[in-house]
Scaffold this motif. Sequence first.
Motif, PDB file in Angstrom:
ATOM      1  N   ALA A 141      31.789 -19.861  54.261  1.00 39.16           N
ATOM      2  CA  ALA A 141      30.873 -20.705  53.543  1.00 39.16           C
ATOM      3  C   ALA A 141      29.946 -21.639  54.125  1.00 39.16           C
ATOM      4  O   ALA A 141      28.971 -22.187  53.454  1.00 39.16           O
ATOM      5  CB  ALA A 141      31.757 -21.290  52.361  1.00 39.16           C
ATOM      6  N   TRP A 154      27.031 -18.066  49.793  1.00 39.39           N
ATOM      7  CA  TRP A 154      28.279 -18.643  49.329  1.00 39.39           C
ATOM      8  C   TRP A 154      28.041 -20.038  48.439  1.00 39.39           C
ATOM      9  O   TRP A 154      28.923 -20.394  47.753  1.00 39.39           O
ATOM     10  CB  TRP A 154      29.057 -18.995  50.469  1.00 39.39           C
ATOM     11  N   ASP A 155      26.700 -20.448  48.306  1.00 39.28           N
ATOM     12  CA  ASP A 155      26.491 -21.509  47.341  1.00 39.28           C
ATOM     13  C   ASP A 155      27.401 -21.469  45.970  1.00 39.28           C
ATOM     14  O   ASP A 155      28.143 -22.218  45.643  1.00 39.28           O
ATOM     15  CB  ASP A 155      25.179 -21.935  47.343  1.00 39.28           C
ATOM     16  N   ARG A 169      29.114 -19.013  44.992  1.00 39.96           N
ATOM     17  CA  ARG A 169      30.537 -18.566  45.028  1.00 39.96           C
ATOM     18  C   ARG A 169      31.364 -19.986  45.002  1.00 39.96           C
ATOM     19  O   ARG A 169      32.642 -20.161  44.445  1.00 39.96           O
ATOM     20  CB  ARG A 169      30.779 -17.769  46.234  1.00 39.96           C
ATOM     21  N   MET A 170      31.022 -20.952  45.840  1.00 40.57           N
ATOM     22  CA  MET A 170      31.783 -22.135  46.122  1.00 40.57           C
ATOM     23  C   MET A 170      31.794 -22.914  44.857  1.00 40.57           C
ATOM     24  O   MET A 170      32.682 -23.542  44.635  1.00 40.57           O
ATOM     25  CB  MET A 170      31.414 -22.807  47.405  1.00 40.57           C
ATOM     26  N   GLN A 221      27.182 -23.054  56.300  1.00 38.84           N
ATOM     27  CA  GLN A 221      25.865 -22.417  56.220  1.00 38.84           C
ATOM     28  C   GLN A 221      25.066 -22.491  57.524  1.00 38.84           C
ATOM     29  O   GLN A 221      25.426 -23.766  57.978  1.00 38.84           O
ATOM     30  CB  GLN A 221      25.135 -23.247  55.182  1.00 38.84           C
ATOM     31  N   ARG A 229      36.406 -21.204  53.379  1.00 37.35           N
ATOM     32  CA  ARG A 229      35.693 -22.163  53.997  1.00 37.35           C
ATOM     33  C   ARG A 229      34.838 -21.780  55.207  1.00 37.35           C
ATOM     34  O   ARG A 229      33.869 -22.561  55.245  1.00 37.35           O
ATOM     35  CB  ARG A 229      36.628 -23.158  54.124  1.00 37.35           C
TER      36      ARG A 229
END
Length: 103
Positions: free
Chosen positions: A99, A55-56, A58-59, A101, A96
Amino acid sequence: MIRTLTRNLLAVAAFSTAVSVSAADDYTKELYDLYCTACHAVKASGAPQAFTREWDDRMDQGIDVLVNHAINGIRNMPPMGTCAECSEEDLENIIRYMAKQEL
């Protein structure tokens, strides 16, 4: 007397906020469990796996872009990710949530 009353009101307000946040978090988790795990918890699906570093990047695109992808679909993801009952705010909260981690 007024200080005690003020302190008690602040304590009640803080507790109410904590309960509201917890209820919202529970609802988001419930939606994720119901609608998202079929793909975001199954590596073979090709979907970015929840709670991973996938998700890094992507965010970095921004939450508005990701919500738009969720609403309209992207690649193999259908529009609304199969959650017809989800609002835009629900989708943002789920994104959220996914995402976050693992440490």
